[in-house]
Design a protein around this motif. Structure first.
Motif: not given
Lengths: 72, 339
Positions: A21-22, A28, A24-25
């Protein structure tokens, strides 16, 4: 990711593990840290509630990705 | 005054502008005030800053908060120019390393920036410290808090579904700002406790989780109603970094009559807001399984009374306290407002 960026700039290979779930972060952050294509291992989520055996299974899952990041 | 460097976008009308900000994700989901050059310059003029002036540098993401970007977001939030000094001080505060802005604005914990203003600027610009102080109805509270939320999104990049990974978030992420009510506190105000002069005005920023209201109906002795507060503090979870305890004027009156100091309140709440390692094990409210001597040791919510901030705020009726927990590894920061 910040620690990996600092160490990689010193020439020390790193392997960052991120749960799914992380992703994307994490991506980024690689962009913010000016290493947009930086590879990291993406493993299952969550980690906090796992038994020791389940953690070992996650480690097995991550091992091939981690190995390829540390030995380039 | 030098010119602004941000991209100019022309809109046919107000509605067109709103649709643009919504489509671009440049906001919090509510309509914004279009940041025209005149409005942005009015903000900058009020604080005597050039657009390129760096108000603060945030180290982890390498973001420079320029006066121009801060002013644009203050306009978008609906601030008046006289609110700008508060926003500037709050931006300086969240950029300090111990505030851990990157982590707390990315984390699943879903905290918002709580701005507590202490000092006479609150009265001058109309920051509510009385009835509905933590709610709606007052432009200064609503828009200063909102400006910090917009800065986090537009200037810092903590966009929902992007760098903001809040599991729930909470309504305070739209806006969370109130003033300490100097009229009800029998002790030194927050600004003095944090090392500033009584004549100064300050902002204190917290990485704030959702507030938890505690009803202490029918109790007037501090040890009785603070026992309820201490018990409620346990829901914040063990090993919390810090929390705010807001006491209503009604409770402050009881405290004043009983002659309790701020430190005595903190000592009491810290000591009573504990459970043993065994109790935490049994209730599964533990990070690690407690063993040996820890089974009978009482575990506090925070490690010391330095991590409890007590403020007097709110309307004149109601025996309520408010607990506001902070994100894990963070320290609240206080800055002087340059007026």
């Amino acid at each position: 990711m910040q620690d990996a960026a600092s160490l990689e700039r010193l020439g020390i290979p790193c392997s960052v593990l991120v749960t799914k779930p992380f992703n994307t972060q994490a991506r980024a952050m690689t962009n913010l840290l000016a290493m947009p294509g930086y590879e990291y291992a993406v493993i299952g989520h969550p980690m906090g509630s796992l038994t020791e055996e389940e953690v070992m299974a996650r480690a097995q899952e991550a091992f091939p990705q981690t190995l390829s990041q540390l030995i380039r | 005054m030098s010119s602004l460097t941000s991209t100019r976008v022309r809109h046919t009308d107000y509605n067109d502008a709103q649709e643009y900000y919504m489509d671009e994700g440049m906001g919090d989901g509510l309509p914004v005030v279009p940041p025209t050059e005149a409005k942005v310059h009015a903000m900058l003029d009020y604080v005597g800053m050039q657009p390129s002036e760096v108000i603060a540098e945030e180290g982890v993401r390498g973001v420079n908060f320029t006066a121009e970007k801060v002013a644009i977001n203050a306009v978008m939030a609906g601030c008046k120019p006289e609110y700008m000094p508060v926003v500037v001080a709050a931006v300086q505060a969240v950029s300090e390393e111990p505030f851990n802005f990157h982590a707390n604005s990315t984390s699943t914990n879903g905290v918002g920036v709580l701005v507590i203003v202490s000092g006479d600027i609150a009265k001058r610009i109309g920051i509510n410290s009385g009835t509905v102080a933590m709610g709606h109805g007052f432009r200064a509270n609503a828009t200063i808090g909102r400006a910090m939320g917009l800065i986090k999104i537009n200037a810092y990049g903590s966009v929902p579904h992007g760098m903001d990974k809040s599991t729930f978030g909470h309504p305070g992420k739209y806006s969370f700002c109130f003033a300490e009510n100097d009229g009800v506190i029998p002790w030194e105000p927050l600004r003095v406790e944090k090392g500033y002069a009584d004549s100064d005005s300050t902002v204190t920023v917290f990485a704030a989780n959702s507030p938890v209201q505690v009803n202490t109906q029918n109790e007037s002795a501090p040890e009785d109603f603070l026992s309820i507060v201490a018990d409620a503090s346990i829901v914040l979870g063990e090993r919390h970094s810090e929390f705010v305890l807001a006491l209503s004027p009604e409770l402050m009156n009881y405290v004043r009559s009983a002659g309790w100091s701020k430190q005595r309140i903190k000592d009491f709440v810290l000591e009573r807001g504990t459970r043993t390692g065994r109790e935490l094990n049994e209730k599964h409210r533990r990070i690690t399984l407690y063993k040996g001597d820890d089974l009978d040791r009482r575990m506090p919510v925070v490690s010391s009374t330095d991590e409890i901030t007590v403020v007097g705020v709110g309307g004149d009726a109601g025996p309520f306290a408010m607990l506001i927990g902070a994100w894990g590894d963070v320290i609240s920061i206080t800055k002087k407002i340059q007026t």
